[in-house]
Design an enzyme around this catalytic site. Structure first.
Site, PDB file in Angstrom:
ATOM      1  N   HIS A 160       0.815  -1.227   0.000  1.00  0.00           N
ATOM      2  CA  HIS A 160       0.000   0.000   0.000  1.00  0.00           C
ATOM      3  C   HIS A 160       0.846   1.274   0.000  1.00  0.00           C
ATOM      4  CE1 HIS A 160      -3.596  -2.345   0.376  1.00  0.00           C
ATOM      5  NE2 HIS A 160      -3.259  -2.836   1.555  1.00  0.00           N
ATOM      6  N   ASP A 196      -2.367 -10.551  -2.414  1.00  0.00           N
ATOM      7  CA  ASP A 196      -2.945 -10.090  -1.151  1.00  0.00           C
ATOM      8  C   ASP A 196      -4.432  -9.778  -1.380  1.00  0.00           C
ATOM      9  OD1 ASP A 196      -1.945  -8.665   1.670  1.00  0.00           O
ATOM     10  OD2 ASP A 196      -3.682  -7.658   0.788  1.00  0.00           O
ATOM     11  N   HIS A 198      -6.076  -7.265  -0.483  1.00  0.00           N
ATOM     12  CA  HIS A 198      -6.286  -5.851  -0.787  1.00  0.00           C
ATOM     13  C   HIS A 198      -5.517  -5.443  -2.041  1.00  0.00           C
ATOM     14  CE1 HIS A 198      -6.689  -6.329   3.650  1.00  0.00           C
ATOM     15  NE2 HIS A 198      -7.779  -5.607   3.452  1.00  0.00           N
ATOM     16  N   ASP A 285      -4.408 -12.943   3.399  1.00  0.00           N
ATOM     17  CA  ASP A 285      -5.657 -12.447   3.989  1.00  0.00           C
ATOM     18  C   ASP A 285      -6.869 -12.774   3.111  1.00  0.00           C
ATOM     19  OD1 ASP A 285      -4.455 -10.649   2.236  1.00  0.00           O
ATOM     20  OD2 ASP A 285      -4.564  -8.931   3.593  1.00  0.00           O
TER      21      ASP A 285
END
Ligand code: Q9C
Ligand code: ZN
Length: 342
Positions: A160, A196, A198, A285
């Site tokens: 991120h 991931d 996200h 995740d």
């Protein structure tokens, strides 16, 4: 497979983050890495080595120097105010506000250099962040040196973090730093595959206008999922990089069938691009038991992810990203690596 790990990750331990109107203990905690390390050792996946220090030069190939200066000095600036808790941002230059000047006050800098509040800075954060980037760079060096694959057990995670901003538990973009190091070592075309849960907004931003690094990401649909403001299918790259970004947003509840089909799409695009080396942003995740995510992968599915990545036949660096089901994170990560090796 070689694993690169530093105990310095423990120096970063945020106290709390916002969650549904409350401050709760950080989901991104040191125990995550301890569990992964135990599983890597227990499965006999290969040697675990400490990272080699690489310094700021390879970091500044993807991050702005003023941002790196901010990360390096933020804790001292925060403490000069007499604060005792973690440094956290709370005000951002959104929409019509002034984003053309860097504030003088640390509270302003924290907002200027971040995209959200999920980035506590503690006394040891900068040391841990540097060690995490060094794990990725040491892994990249191993792959460049001829290893078929390596696993950089990075913490804190990185995907991120953009050229000039932290966010979502990330400070330096370990995967992007590693991919750039591969380019700088002479690998002409590099791909980053982000699995991931996200969207890897930071990695995408770093390479968005470039034709030499392909970015493919499978993630929760940003219409309903963090990071909300990036990761839509119509983001495909710009300028020379047009067509070198592939976003595969998936709905809440996505399970192995649809997930592995999307993974095949991503891998086919990477093969078509002609990548000569691969960096995998490895978040687990996507697991059904993850406390902050909404996919439905089971532990056995992670083995299949590893096998499909291996089928690309590329020198591969796995870089640890997210995964917050601490009791299962070791099993899930080791399954990916085992699926790759076998
Ligand atoms: N407070 C990674 O997986 N939002 N980052 C959390 C609950 C931020 C996830 C919402 C999620 C960031 C590397
Ligand atoms: Zn994540």
């Amino acid at each position: 497979m070689l694993t690169i790990h530093s105990d310095d990750h423990r120096l970063h331990h945020g106290a709390g983050e916002f969650y549904r109107g409350r401050i709760v203990p950080c989901f991104e905690m040191p125990a995550r890495v301890e569990q992964i390390l135990a599983s890597v050792a227990g499965r006999g996946l290969g040697p675990v080595v400490a990272p080699v220090r690489h310094g700021r030069a390879p970091v500044e190939r993807v991050h702005a120097a003023d941002y790196v200066d901010f990360l390096a000095s933020a804790w001292d600036e925060w403490c000069a105010l007499g604060e005792i808790g973690d440094a956290l941002p709370y005000a951002w230059p959104a929409h019509d506000l002034r984003a053309d000047r860097v504030p003088d006050h640390i509270d302003g800098k924290l907002g200027f250099y971040s995209i959200d509040a999920a980035v506590p800075i503690t006394a040891g954060t900068w040391a841990a962040v540097q060690a995490s980037a060094d794990c990725a760079l040491t892994g990249a060096a191993a792959v460049l040196g001829g290893e078929r694959a390596a696993f950089a057990l990075c913490r804190p995670p990185g995907h991120h973090a953009g050229p000039r901003a932290m966010g979502g538990f990330c400070y330096l973009n370990n995967a992007a730093i590693a991919a750039q190091a591969m380019r700088d070592a002479g690998v002409v075309k590099v791909a980053v595959l982000d699995v991931d849960y996200h969207h890897g907004n930071g990695t995408q931003a770093i390479f968005y206008d470039r034709a030499d690094v392909f970015f493919a990401s499978l993630h929760g649909d940003p219409a309903v999922e963090y990071p909300f403001f990036a990761g839509f299918a119509d983001e495909t790259g710009s300028g020379a990089g047009q067509g070198c970004t592939l976003n595969l947003p998936l709905p809440w509840g996505t399970a192995a069938g649809a997930y592995l089909a999307a993974l095949d799409t991503g891998c086919a695009a990477i093969a078509a691009f002609g990548a000569q080396a691969l960096v995998v942003s490895l978040g687990v995740d996507t697991f059904a038991g993850d406390p902050i995510s909404h996919f439905k992968l089971e532990s056995a599915d992670f083995t299949r992810i590893g096998a499909r990545v291996a089928a690309l036949g590329l020198p591969t660096l796995f870089v640890m990203e997210g995964g917050y089901a601490v009791g299962d994170i070791g099993t899930n990560v080791a399954n990916v690596l085992e699926g790759f090796v076998h």
